[in-house]
Design a protein around this motif. Structure first.
Motif, PDB file in Angstrom:
ATOM      1  N   GLY A  12      33.919  45.423  29.490  1.00 23.07           N
ATOM      2  CA  GLY A  12      34.291  44.036  29.761  1.00 23.07           C
ATOM      3  C   GLY A  12      35.628  43.668  29.157  1.00 23.07           C
ATOM      4  O   GLY A  12      36.005  42.495  29.111  1.00 23.07           O
ATOM      5  N   LEU A  13      36.349  44.686  28.677  1.00 25.71           N
ATOM      6  CA  LEU A  13      37.656  44.443  28.068  1.00 25.71           C
ATOM      7  C   LEU A  13      38.675  44.030  29.133  1.00 25.71           C
ATOM      8  O   LEU A  13      39.506  43.144  28.910  1.00 25.71           O
ATOM      9  N   ILE A  14      38.607  44.674  30.293  1.00 23.81           N
ATOM     10  CA  ILE A  14      39.456  44.292  31.430  1.00 23.81           C
ATOM     11  C   ILE A  14      38.537  43.797  32.546  1.00 23.81           C
ATOM     12  O   ILE A  14      37.674  44.552  33.026  1.00 23.81           O
ATOM     13  N   THR A  15      38.696  42.551  32.928  1.00 22.84           N
ATOM     14  CA  THR A  15      37.814  41.946  33.930  1.00 22.84           C
ATOM     15  C   THR A  15      38.208  42.398  35.332  1.00 22.84           C
ATOM     16  O   THR A  15      39.295  42.949  35.553  1.00 22.84           O
ATOM     17  N   ILE A  16      37.328  42.119  36.292  1.00 19.34           N
ATOM     18  CA  ILE A  16      37.591  42.497  37.678  1.00 19.34           C
ATOM     19  C   ILE A  16      38.812  41.761  38.225  1.00 19.34           C
ATOM     20  O   ILE A  16      39.577  42.302  39.024  1.00 19.34           O
ATOM     21  N   ASN A  17      39.020  40.521  37.750  1.00 14.10           N
ATOM     22  CA  ASN A  17      40.201  39.765  38.189  1.00 14.10           C
ATOM     23  C   ASN A  17      41.493  40.396  37.683  1.00 14.10           C
ATOM     24  O   ASN A  17      42.482  40.509  38.414  1.00 14.10           O
ATOM     25  N   GLN A  18      41.464  40.800  36.415  1.00 11.57           N
ATOM     26  CA  GLN A  18      42.643  41.440  35.834  1.00 11.57           C
ATOM     27  C   GLN A  18      42.890  42.806  36.489  1.00 11.57           C
ATOM     28  O   GLN A  18      44.033  43.191  36.734  1.00 11.57           O
ATOM     29  N   MET A  19      41.802  43.516  36.774  1.00 11.36           N
ATOM     30  CA  MET A  19      41.933  44.816  37.423  1.00 11.36           C
ATOM     31  C   MET A  19      42.547  44.647  38.822  1.00 11.36           C
ATOM     32  O   MET A  19      43.468  45.385  39.213  1.00 11.36           O
ATOM     33  N   THR A  20      42.032  43.662  39.558  1.00 15.32           N
ATOM     34  CA  THR A  20      42.542  43.420  40.915  1.00 15.32           C
ATOM     35  C   THR A  20      44.011  43.005  40.879  1.00 15.32           C
ATOM     36  O   THR A  20      44.823  43.452  41.709  1.00 15.32           O
ATOM     37  N   LYS A  21      44.352  42.171  39.890  1.00 14.55           N
ATOM     38  CA  LYS A  21      45.745  41.728  39.794  1.00 14.55           C
ATOM     39  C   LYS A  21      46.675  42.898  39.468  1.00 14.55           C
ATOM     40  O   LYS A  21      47.790  42.999  39.996  1.00 14.55           O
ATOM     41  N   GLY A  22      46.207  43.818  38.614  1.00 15.56           N
ATOM     42  CA  GLY A  22      47.014  44.983  38.274  1.00 15.56           C
ATOM     43  C   GLY A  22      47.267  45.873  39.485  1.00 15.56           C
ATOM     44  O   GLY A  22      48.399  46.326  39.724  1.00 15.56           O
ATOM     45  N   PHE A  23      46.210  46.127  40.258  1.00 18.19           N
ATOM     46  CA  PHE A  23      46.375  46.914  41.486  1.00 18.19           C
ATOM     47  C   PHE A  23      47.294  46.183  42.471  1.00 18.19           C
ATOM     48  O   PHE A  23      48.112  46.815  43.163  1.00 18.19           O
ATOM     49  N   GLY A  24      47.153  44.868  42.542  1.00 18.49           N
ATOM     50  CA  GLY A  24      47.994  44.087  43.448  1.00 18.49           C
ATOM     51  C   GLY A  24      49.466  44.183  43.092  1.00 18.49           C
ATOM     52  O   GLY A  24      50.334  44.249  43.979  1.00 18.49           O
TER      53      GLY A  24
END
Length: 704
Positions: free
Chosen positions: A647-659
């Motif tokens: 839970g250190l990197i959330t799904i929103n943060q992960m998606t933003k990074g890929f974006g």
């Protein structure tokens, strides 16, 4: 020559002349010229011829009896004579019992003493005045001591000593020195003397730099503060620059003051707040003083002294806190209730506490009864008993009961929902301030399931932070950035700030520096990309033109427009977690390189956690993917998987990074030819692991 034998020679005349001139002053000296002459007494021959040995003629004094009497030395006469004029022989003495006794005739002795330089004495005296001022903070006492010291012509040296001593101390003393200079200006120290004092400081800047490493910057800030406080004319800088050598530290000081502090638009706010306004009493200090004076009053029962202490606080707009704390004390100590009611009644009758402040105090206590009941179970019952007593005694307006509803109406369903949401929000925020756990807060907020109340949460978050220390203010700004990425829309944040600014005047009753604090929160939101500069115009357009909130928006724009605004605003609350984005990027790159070279995944996760910037974790994702492409090593995917599972990197943060990688693929392909192929592989891997939102999958599908 024979005719002149009876006269003195020229040499003898000169000797006699000198002896006559010094006779009075040296008559008592055993070897005065006259005594030297008398020691060589000689009879003059009958022929009248003077001897040629250079001896002066001396007349013979005879008594009336015809006997020959030798003249007493020093002309005091002999037996039967009065003695010499002003005879001071030891035979005579002063009788203190004599009716004509004069103490001025007593013998005295001249005592030699060292001659002291008055400037040195002045410098020593002002050091003690300054030290005492730094200890007490009493401006009036320092001004009075300086007046009593006198020596007004040395006041420029007082300025030099005050500033140089403050430069080597903490921000509190620097702020105190600036405040004292403003207080002394024109009243005790003239404008010309202040200018002269600062010029002496500039001349000695090279010496100050030896002991104080940042002397140039600190002295430049003192000069900028003096200009902002209108005690030093701006023309002083031009004159001083022409006088000082270009290679001197003093010249550097002038340049720093002009370029770094005085050239930016609306620079006054930044300069005045640079040292934290430490001499201005804080909310925490006011509350502590109120609590102390109330407890002292309960012990002594002296209402007159208590009223005097309340008056000396000098915060009439904050008297509602006195009312609230007094009522709480009456509930805690039941025997103190009569004394508390007596004090509030006297304060109201004297006009010390206004009716509006009294109402505000009761209203604030009514709002916090639920929390108070945790410590005082009977708080609600006791409060309901206190209100009628206050109204019947005439010091609480009866209108206090009207907002509760004369007909006992029950609040509608929406009001009840808002009330419950506020209670839950306050509890969530308090827990966050204790734990600093942003993911947990976001989960709690999502569990409430009331996204339409997001602006209310923002208002509560900033209001609670404003009444706390810099740590909580910094945490609130960091949380706001995370919420914007995770669950808050820009519209939510705009509406939340509008609600805050609409109630800015009420907030100022509880927070002394509310306007400046709100301006910093707004400016920080822009710097953190939570709001765009255009959003400030949108917020301003929703507020009345001349209200306190509009002024706050204007102040926020001024802060953003200043030079180096980004770094200053990121550190406005001490840089607890707010530090430059470039620093964060460097730290992320270093921890990823260390992990890639064989580091432990647990250690890497801890380093990401220590960054304290969960809203910026999309940068970790982006850099990890780029490094995996460059090194052709998929070990980075293991790190991302661990961060996601924890839970250190959330799904929103992960998606933003890929974006962000997807948006920059064209540029990335210049350095990594197979970047697009690699990225497609990582997207498929991320989909299988559940790292990405469905919205990203659909956008990826359209591209393919």
């Amino acid at each position: 020559m024979a005719s002149n034998e009876g006269f003195l020679t020229n040499e003898q005349r000169e000797t006699l002349k000198m002896a006559t001139q010094n006779a009075e002053g040296l008559s008592s000296s055993p070897k005065s010229p006259t005594s030297l002459l008398s020691e060589h007494h000689i009879k003059v021959p009958v022929s009248g011829k003077a001897p040629t040995a250079g001896i002066a003629v001396r007349h013979v004094r005879r008594s009336h009896s015809g006997k020959f009497v030798r003249v007493k030395k020093d002309g005091a006469g002999g037996k039967g004579t009065w003695g010499k004029l002003l005879d001071t022989d030891g035979e005579s003495h002063i009788d203190r019992n004599d009716p004509n006794y004069d103490s001025g005739e007593e013998p005295y002795q001249l005592v030699g003493s060292m001659i002291s330089d008055p400037l040195d004495e002045y410098k020593k005296a002002v050091v003690s005045i300054i030290e005492e001022y730094f200890s007490t903070g009493d401006v009036e006492l320092a001004a009075s001591d300086l007046r009593e010291l006198g020596s007004n012509e040395y006041h420029p040296y007082f300025i030099k000593r005050l500033v140089s001593m403050a430069m080597d101390r903490h921000d509190k003393e620097k702020e105190m020195a600036s405040v004292l200079l403003s207080a002394l200006y024109a009243d005790v120290i003239s404008s010309a003397q202040i200018s002269q004092g600062f010029f002496i400081l500039l001349e000695s800047a090279d010496d100050l730099a030896v002991d104080i490493l940042d002397a140039v910057d600190v002295l430049a800030l003192f000069i900028a503060r003096a200009v902002v406080d209108d005690i030093l004319p701006p023309a002083f800088l031009t004159r001083a620059k022409k006088t000082l050598p270009e290679s001197s530290k003093g010249h550097q000081v002038i340049q720093t003051a002009e370029k770094s502090y005085l050239s930016a638009p609306h620079h006054a706010e930044l300069v005045e707040r640079r040292w934290g306004g430490s001499t201005h009493i804080t909310v925490e200090e006011v509350k502590k003083k109120i609590a102390d004076l109330l407890r002292e009053y309960v012990e002594s029962g002296d209402a007159f002294e208590a009223c005097r202490c309340i008056r000396e606080l000098g915060v009439s707009f904050f008297h509602h806190e006195v009312v609230k704390r007094a009522l709480v004390l009456a509930m805690e100590i039941r025997t103190a209730e009569p004394l508390i009611l007596k004090l509030l009644k006297e304060a109201a009758e004297e006009g010390l506490i206004s009716s509006s402040q009294m109402l505000k105090g009761f209203a604030r206590l009514a709002e916090s009864l639920d929390d108070l009941a945790l410590d005082i179970p009977s708080a609600k019952t006791l409060f309901e008993l206190l209100v009628p007593k206050a109204i019947s005694q005439g010091w609480l307006d009866a209108s206090f009961l009207k907002p509760a509803g004369d007909d006992g109406e029950v609040h509608n369903e929406d009001d009840e929902k808002v009330r419950r949401f506020k209670e839950e929000a306050v509890a969530i925020i308090h827990e966050y301030f204790l734990s600093d756990d942003i993911p947990e807060l976001i989960r709690s907020l999502e569990d409430l399931g009331m996204p339409k109340f997001n602006p209310i949460f923002l208002k509560k978050l900033i209001t609670l932070a404003m009444d706390r220390k810099n740590r909580e203010k910094e945490m609130a700004s960091v949380l706001l950035s995370s919420l914007h990425i995770e669950i808050f829309s820009t519209e939510d944040i705009v509406n939340g700030f509008v609600m805050l600014l609409e109630s800015a005047e009420d907030t100022a009753l509880d927070v002394l520096d509310a306007s400046n604090e709100l301006a910093l929160f707004l400016a920080r939101a822009v710097i953190d990309d939570v709001l765009a500069p255009l959003n400030l115009e949108e917020i301003g357009s929703k507020l009345p033109p001349n209200c306190s909130g509009s002024e706050t928006v204007h102040m926020a724009r001024s802060l953003i427009a200043a030079r180096h605004a980004g770094e200053r605003i990121l550190r406005c609350w001490g840089g607890g977690t707010g530090w430059a984005v470039e620093d964060a990027k460097d730290k992320i790159m270093k921890l990823l390189e260390e992990y890639e070279s064989g580091g432990d995944v647990g250690e890497a996760c801890q380093c990401i956690r220590d960054l304290g910037m969960p809203f910026f974790n999309h940068e970790v994702v982006k850099k990890a993917l780029v490094m995996a492409m460059e090194k052709k090593n998929d070990r980075m995917l293991d790190l991302l998987q661990e961060c996601f599972c924890e839970g250190l990197i959330t799904i929103n943060q992960m998606t933003k990074g890929f974006g962000r990688i997807k948006d920059g693929l064209d540029d990335l392909a210049l350095d990594i030819p197979n970047a697009e192929e690699k990225f497609s592989f990582y997207v498929e891997y991320a989909r299988k692991k559940g790292w990405l939102l469905a919205s990203f999958e659909s956008s990826a599908a359209t591209d393919s």
